[in-house]
Each structure stands twice: as structure tokens, then as C-alpha cells.
Design a protein around this motif. Structure first.
Motif, PDB file in Angstrom:
ATOM      1  N   PHE A   1       0.945  -1.313   0.217  1.00 57.43           N
ATOM      2  CA  PHE A   1      -0.121   0.122  -0.010  1.00 57.43           C
ATOM      3  C   PHE A   1       0.677   1.765   0.061  1.00 57.43           C
ATOM      4  CE2 PHE A   1      -2.804  -3.010   3.063  1.00 57.43           C
ATOM      5  CZ  PHE A   1      -3.249  -3.250   2.268  1.00 57.43           C
ATOM      6  N   ALA A   2       2.103   1.294   0.334  1.00 58.17           N
ATOM      7  CA  ALA A   2       2.870   2.124   0.504  1.00 58.17           C
ATOM      8  C   ALA A   2       4.082   2.626  -0.814  1.00 58.17           C
ATOM      9  CB  ALA A   2       3.908   1.763   1.740  1.00 58.17           C
ATOM     10  N   VAL A   3       3.761   1.814  -1.544  1.00 57.91           N
ATOM     11  CA  VAL A   3       4.598   1.872  -2.368  1.00 57.91           C
ATOM     12  C   VAL A   3       3.869   2.055  -3.992  1.00 57.91           C
ATOM     13  CG1 VAL A   3       7.440   0.733  -3.741  1.00 57.91           C
ATOM     14  CG2 VAL A   3       6.739   0.600  -1.511  1.00 57.91           C
ATOM     15  N   PRO A   4       4.001   2.942  -4.443  1.00 60.92           N
ATOM     16  CA  PRO A   4       3.063   3.102  -5.832  1.00 60.92           C
ATOM     17  C   PRO A   4       3.301   2.269  -6.903  1.00 60.92           C
ATOM     18  CG  PRO A   4       3.606   5.613  -5.262  1.00 60.92           C
ATOM     19  CD  PRO A   4       5.122   4.317  -4.283  1.00 60.92           C
ATOM     20  N   TYR A   5       2.884   1.747  -7.586  1.00 65.69           N
ATOM     21  CA  TYR A   5       2.975   0.603  -8.800  1.00 65.69           C
ATOM     22  C   TYR A   5       2.612   0.905  -9.895  1.00 65.69           C
ATOM     23  CZ  TYR A   5      -0.356  -2.213  -6.843  1.00 65.69           C
ATOM     24  OH  TYR A   5      -1.561  -3.345  -6.938  1.00 65.69           O
ATOM     25  N   ALA A   6       3.180  -0.192 -10.971  1.00 68.44           N
ATOM     26  CA  ALA A   6       1.763  -0.453 -11.749  1.00 68.44           C
ATOM     27  C   ALA A   6       2.618  -1.125 -13.191  1.00 68.44           C
ATOM     28  CB  ALA A   6       2.577   1.149 -13.346  1.00 68.44           C
ATOM     29  N   ARG A   7       1.784  -1.353 -14.050  1.00 69.27           N
ATOM     30  CA  ARG A   7       1.962  -2.467 -15.195  1.00 69.27           C
ATOM     31  C   ARG A   7       2.147  -2.011 -15.920  1.00 69.27           C
ATOM     32  NH1 ARG A   7       0.961  -7.845 -13.345  1.00 69.27           N
ATOM     33  NH2 ARG A   7       0.108  -8.076 -11.667  1.00 69.27           N
ATOM     34  N   MET A   8       3.175  -3.002 -16.576  1.00 72.09           N
ATOM     35  CA  MET A   8       4.465  -2.760 -18.129  1.00 72.09           C
ATOM     36  C   MET A   8       3.172  -3.516 -18.896  1.00 72.09           C
ATOM     37  SD  MET A   8       8.312  -3.250 -19.222  1.00 72.09           S
ATOM     38  CE  MET A   8       8.651  -1.860 -17.902  1.00 72.09           C
ATOM     39  N   TYR A   9       2.551  -2.893 -19.714  1.00 71.54           N
ATOM     40  CA  TYR A   9       1.915  -3.644 -20.604  1.00 71.54           C
ATOM     41  C   TYR A   9       2.948  -4.203 -21.717  1.00 71.54           C
ATOM     42  CZ  TYR A   9      -2.122  -3.154 -17.365  1.00 71.54           C
ATOM     43  OH  TYR A   9      -2.602  -3.896 -16.290  1.00 71.54           O
ATOM     44  N   ASP A  10       3.074  -3.460 -22.113  1.00 70.91           N
ATOM     45  CA  ASP A  10       3.911  -3.685 -23.595  1.00 70.91           C
ATOM     46  C   ASP A  10       5.227  -4.413 -22.930  1.00 70.91           C
ATOM     47  OD1 ASP A  10       4.740  -3.409 -25.505  1.00 70.91           O
ATOM     48  OD2 ASP A  10       4.939  -1.757 -26.565  1.00 70.91           O
ATOM     49  N   TRP A  11       5.132  -5.456 -22.844  1.00 70.06           N
ATOM     50  CA  TRP A  11       7.258  -6.301 -22.568  1.00 70.06           C
ATOM     51  C   TRP A  11       7.501  -5.594 -23.297  1.00 70.06           C
ATOM     52  CZ3 TRP A  11       9.163  -9.661 -24.711  1.00 70.06           C
ATOM     53  CH2 TRP A  11      10.244 -10.924 -24.030  1.00 70.06           C
ATOM     54  N   HIS A  12       7.248  -5.471 -24.981  1.00 68.77           N
ATOM     55  CA  HIS A  12       8.518  -5.878 -25.587  1.00 68.77           C
ATOM     56  C   HIS A  12       9.215  -4.442 -25.866  1.00 68.77           C
ATOM     57  CE1 HIS A  12       9.899  -7.744 -29.578  1.00 68.77           C
ATOM     58  NE2 HIS A  12       9.709  -6.621 -29.988  1.00 68.77           N
ATOM     59  N   HIS A  13       8.472  -3.333 -25.572  1.00 65.56           N
ATOM     60  CA  HIS A  13       8.888  -2.171 -25.243  1.00 65.56           C
ATOM     61  C   HIS A  13       9.654  -1.307 -24.897  1.00 65.56           C
ATOM     62  CE1 HIS A  13       7.713  -3.113 -30.114  1.00 65.56           C
ATOM     63  NE2 HIS A  13       8.464  -2.915 -30.670  1.00 65.56           N
ATOM     64  N   GLY A  14       8.994  -1.603 -23.771  1.00 66.19           N
ATOM     65  CA  GLY A  14       8.808  -2.085 -22.150  1.00 66.19           C
ATOM     66  C   GLY A  14      10.309  -0.704 -21.321  1.00 66.19           C
ATOM     67  N   LEU A  15      11.161  -1.602 -22.242  1.00 68.09           N
ATOM     68  CA  LEU A  15      12.625  -0.366 -21.213  1.00 68.09           C
ATOM     69  C   LEU A  15      13.262   0.183 -21.766  1.00 68.09           C
ATOM     70  CD1 LEU A  15      15.201  -3.584 -20.763  1.00 68.09           C
ATOM     71  CD2 LEU A  15      13.273  -2.665 -18.980  1.00 68.09           C
ATOM     72  N   ALA A  16      12.629   0.188 -23.597  1.00 68.94           N
ATOM     73  CA  ALA A  16      12.809   1.316 -23.907  1.00 68.94           C
ATOM     74  C   ALA A  16      11.912   2.367 -23.889  1.00 68.94           C
ATOM     75  CB  ALA A  16      12.097   1.225 -25.489  1.00 68.94           C
ATOM     76  N   GLU A  17      10.928   2.286 -23.246  1.00 65.41           N
ATOM     77  CA  GLU A  17       9.903   3.335 -22.711  1.00 65.41           C
ATOM     78  C   GLU A  17      11.396   3.911 -21.006  1.00 65.41           C
ATOM     79  OE1 GLU A  17       5.025   4.361 -21.650  1.00 65.41           O
ATOM     80  OE2 GLU A  17       6.196   2.165 -21.740  1.00 65.41           O
ATOM     81  N   LEU A  18      10.964   3.096 -20.255  1.00 65.37           N
ATOM     82  CA  LEU A  18      11.922   3.498 -18.900  1.00 65.37           C
ATOM     83  C   LEU A  18      13.115   4.469 -19.306  1.00 65.37           C
ATOM     84  CD1 LEU A  18      11.565   0.596 -17.261  1.00 65.37           C
ATOM     85  CD2 LEU A  18      10.442   2.343 -17.052  1.00 65.37           C
ATOM     86  N   ARG A  19      13.748   3.749 -21.008  1.00 64.00           N
ATOM     87  CA  ARG A  19      15.208   4.757 -21.450  1.00 64.00           C
ATOM     88  C   ARG A  19      14.370   6.293 -21.347  1.00 64.00           C
ATOM     89  NH1 ARG A  19      16.581   1.353 -24.106  1.00 64.00           N
ATOM     90  NH2 ARG A  19      17.539  -0.191 -22.595  1.00 64.00           N
ATOM     91  N   ASP A  20      13.469   6.074 -22.057  1.00 69.20           N
ATOM     92  CA  ASP A  20      12.609   7.229 -22.796  1.00 69.20           C
ATOM     93  C   ASP A  20      12.345   8.447 -21.326  1.00 69.20           C
ATOM     94  OD1 ASP A  20      13.244   7.296 -24.765  1.00 69.20           O
ATOM     95  OD2 ASP A  20      11.154   6.211 -25.109  1.00 69.20           O
ATOM     96  N   LEU A  21      12.293   7.971 -19.987  1.00 67.11           N
ATOM     97  CA  LEU A  21      11.726   8.407 -19.100  1.00 67.11           C
ATOM     98  C   LEU A  21      12.904   9.578 -18.733  1.00 67.11           C
ATOM     99  CD1 LEU A  21       8.240   6.700 -18.247  1.00 67.11           C
ATOM    100  CD2 LEU A  21       9.190   9.258 -19.444  1.00 67.11           C
ATOM    101  N   GLY A  22      14.147   8.794 -18.598  1.00 64.51           N
ATOM    102  CA  GLY A  22      15.122   8.684 -17.644  1.00 64.51           C
ATOM    103  C   GLY A  22      15.753   8.175 -17.404  1.00 64.51           C
ATOM    104  N   PHE A  23      15.490   7.136 -17.003  1.00 60.66           N
ATOM    105  CA  PHE A  23      16.033   5.588 -16.731  1.00 60.66           C
ATOM    106  C   PHE A  23      17.533   5.618 -17.354  1.00 60.66           C
ATOM    107  CE2 PHE A  23      12.410   6.695 -14.115  1.00 60.66           C
ATOM    108  CZ  PHE A  23      12.239   6.422 -12.910  1.00 60.66           C
TER     109      PHE A  23
END
Length: 291
Positions: free
Chosen positions: A186-208
Motif C-alpha cells: 500500500f505504501a509503494v506506488p506501482y504500475a503494470r508494464m503492458y508492452d513488455w517488448h518495448h518496456g525498457l525503451a519506455e523507461l529509457r525515454d523517461l530518463g532511467f
């Protein structure tokens, strides 16, 4: 004051939210259909309520009611005898109470990773100076509910600000996950990554910067890797570890060094929960000021 309702029969249809709690497949479909999850025990129920999850109903016995009365408001409370409580749950409820809680809508991945840390939802856009979460765990195909709950507890204890789940990850709000986490889900926010294939690219685009945790000897020791302002640590499934795709696409592979004695005994890695705890602690090195 709570609405108290005495129930004597375990088959009473009003208790339908609590049926067959050990049947994982049934609970998955039932909880998804009704938009609920089960919280077990006074501490966990209290944490769910205080973090904003609405109470659908509570199932307990008279002797456990006083410990919860102050947080239940006008919730519907089903009071049952001790033997009926165990019969409904299918196990001894040592913490005295079960609550059926309403789920909240999950944020999408971009919202989770661009809102200020510690908020359930946000409208803040991505800020290169560090507005969103800066230390994130990404779980790929962890299917054991207990492990997922324990990793959330590690994340909460060690300052990780968000968790991202691959499509096949276990549900953090399944009863065992919630119980093992002691309410940390309940304390740590979370979400599902529904596009597994391109998920890491999305993280990278967000600065990670993405770091793949692996026992591979060629990987960089985690205490030596350059972290940067935003880091996403990737953890793989309990048996197989990370997929070859994610190992390939990550910015860097990292490992937890094993002692020479461990290597001589053929121990080249830790279980995923122990590894997560050590790695989360390692992520705090070089974390931006003001956390």
C-alpha cells in the motif's frame, strides 16, 4: 460506528467475498471481477484504510473487534464465531480479522514514473531535474505471491520509490502478497508494464538507466556501477532470472559479488528476495539529495 451483523453460517451469501481464500485461480477471477482484495490482520487492515483503500466489509469475531473499531468508520462488519471464521477462510486466522477492500485504479506507467514520489497519482510532467521517482524496481515474471510481497517490503524499507510489474507478474494485492509485505504494497506506488517488448525503451525515454541483476561473472559488481540520477533495477523470475531480451537491452548488467567460499561450494547467487534487499540497499549509493 461500524454496522455490526451477526452471522452464524459459513455459507451465508453475504460472506461471498471471503470464499475459498486458498484457491488461487478462483480468487484471481473473483477479485478481478468484483474489484476487491483481501487484507488480513489488524495491522494490515489499518494500513490499507489509512492509505485510502475503501472498506467493502470486515469479517471478524467479537474479541478482535475493539482493535479495529477506530479505523472502520461506518463499515459493514460481519461477526462470526471462532470456528465459523476458520471454516470460511480455510485456515486459522491468527491475526483475527479479514477485510474485503476495494481496489483503486492503477496509474499507467508514464504517470507512475513522472509524478512526485509518494503520491498515489499525479499530473506532474517529466522533470529532468528529478520530479518523479528516482529509484525504481522492475519485476519481470515473478509469479510467487510471497516473493512479490517480500520485495515490496524491501522496497519500502530501503527507499525505492516505485515498482513496475511485467504483464505476467503476480498480483501485489493478492492476500499472501499483502500479508508477507506487512502492508508495504500500500505504501509503494506501482504500475503494470503492458508492452513488455518495448518496456525498457519506455523507461529509457523517461530518463532511467536500466540495470539488469544477474549472477553472470562478467557483470559489474553493484557497488561499483555508475548509478546516475534515475535508476531502474531489473529483477527476473525466481528460477530462470531475467529474459535474454531484457539482459540484452539493459544499459548494464550488474551482480552481487559472492564470497570465494560460496563460489567453492557452488553457490553463485541468492534467492530473489535476498538479492532484492541487497540490491535495493546498493541503489541508495549516490541517490540524489532530498530523498
Amino acid at each position: 460506528m461500524p454496522e455490526l451483523i451477526e452471522v452464524e453460517d459459513a455459507a451465508d451469501p453475504r460472506l461471498a467475498d471471503y470464499v475459498r481464500l486458498r484457491d488461487v485461480e478462483l480468487r484471481k477471477s473473483l477479485e478481478a471481477e468484483r474489484g476487491l482484495f483481501i487484507a488480513e490482520g489488524e495491522k494490515v487492515i489499518r494500513r490499507a484504510v489509512t492509505t485510502g483503500y475503501p472498506v467493502r466489509s470486515v469479517l471478524t469475531t467479537r474479541r478482535w473487534l475493539p482493535g479495529l473499531a477506530d479505523v472502520l468508520g461506518g463499515a459493514r462488519v460481519y461477526l462470526v464465531p471462532e470456528d465459523v471464521m476458520a471454516g470460511i477462510a480455510g485456515f486459522a486466522v491468527h491475526r483475527g480479522a479479514l477485510a474485503s477492500m476495494a481496489r483503486r485504479e492503477l496509474p499507467d506507467l508514464k504517470t507512475l514514473l513522472t509524478e512526485p514520489p509518494g503520491t498515489a497519482r499525479g499530473t506532474a510532467g517529466f522533470d529532468a531535474a528529478g520530479a518523479g521517482p528516482r529509484r525504481v524496481l522492475v519485476l519481470e515474471d515473478l509469479v510467487d505471491h510471497g516473493n512479490v510481497g517480500a520485495i515490496f517490503r524491501c522496497a519500502a524499507a530501503l527507499g525505492v520509490e516505485a515498482v513496475v510489474l511485467s504483464p505476467r507478474c503476480a498480483d501485489p494485492l493478492y492476500r499472501r502478497s499483502v500479508k508477507v509485505s506487512m502492508g508495504a504494497v500500500f505504501a509503494v506506488p506501482y504500475a503494470r508494464m503492458y508492452d513488455w517488448h518495448h518496456g525498457l525503451a519506455e523507461l529509457r525515454d523517461l530518463g532511467f538507466r536500466t540495470l539488469a541483476l544477474t549472477p553472470a561473472p562478467a557483470a559489474t559488481p553493484i557497488d561499483e556501477v555508475a548509478l546516475g540520477p534515475r535508476v531502474a533495477l531489473l529483477l527476473g523470475s525466481e528460477g530462470d532470472g531475467l529474459s535474454s531480451r531484457w539482459l540484452r537491452e539493459a544499459d548494464e548488467a550488474v551482480r552481487i559479488p559472492m564470497s570465494p567460499q560460496a563460489m567453492s561450494l557452488g553457490v553463485d547467487s541468492l534467492n530473489v528476495v535476498a538479492a532484492a534487499a541487497i540490491a535495493c540497499h546498493g541503489l541508495m549509493r549516490g541517490a540524489p539529495a532530498g530523498r
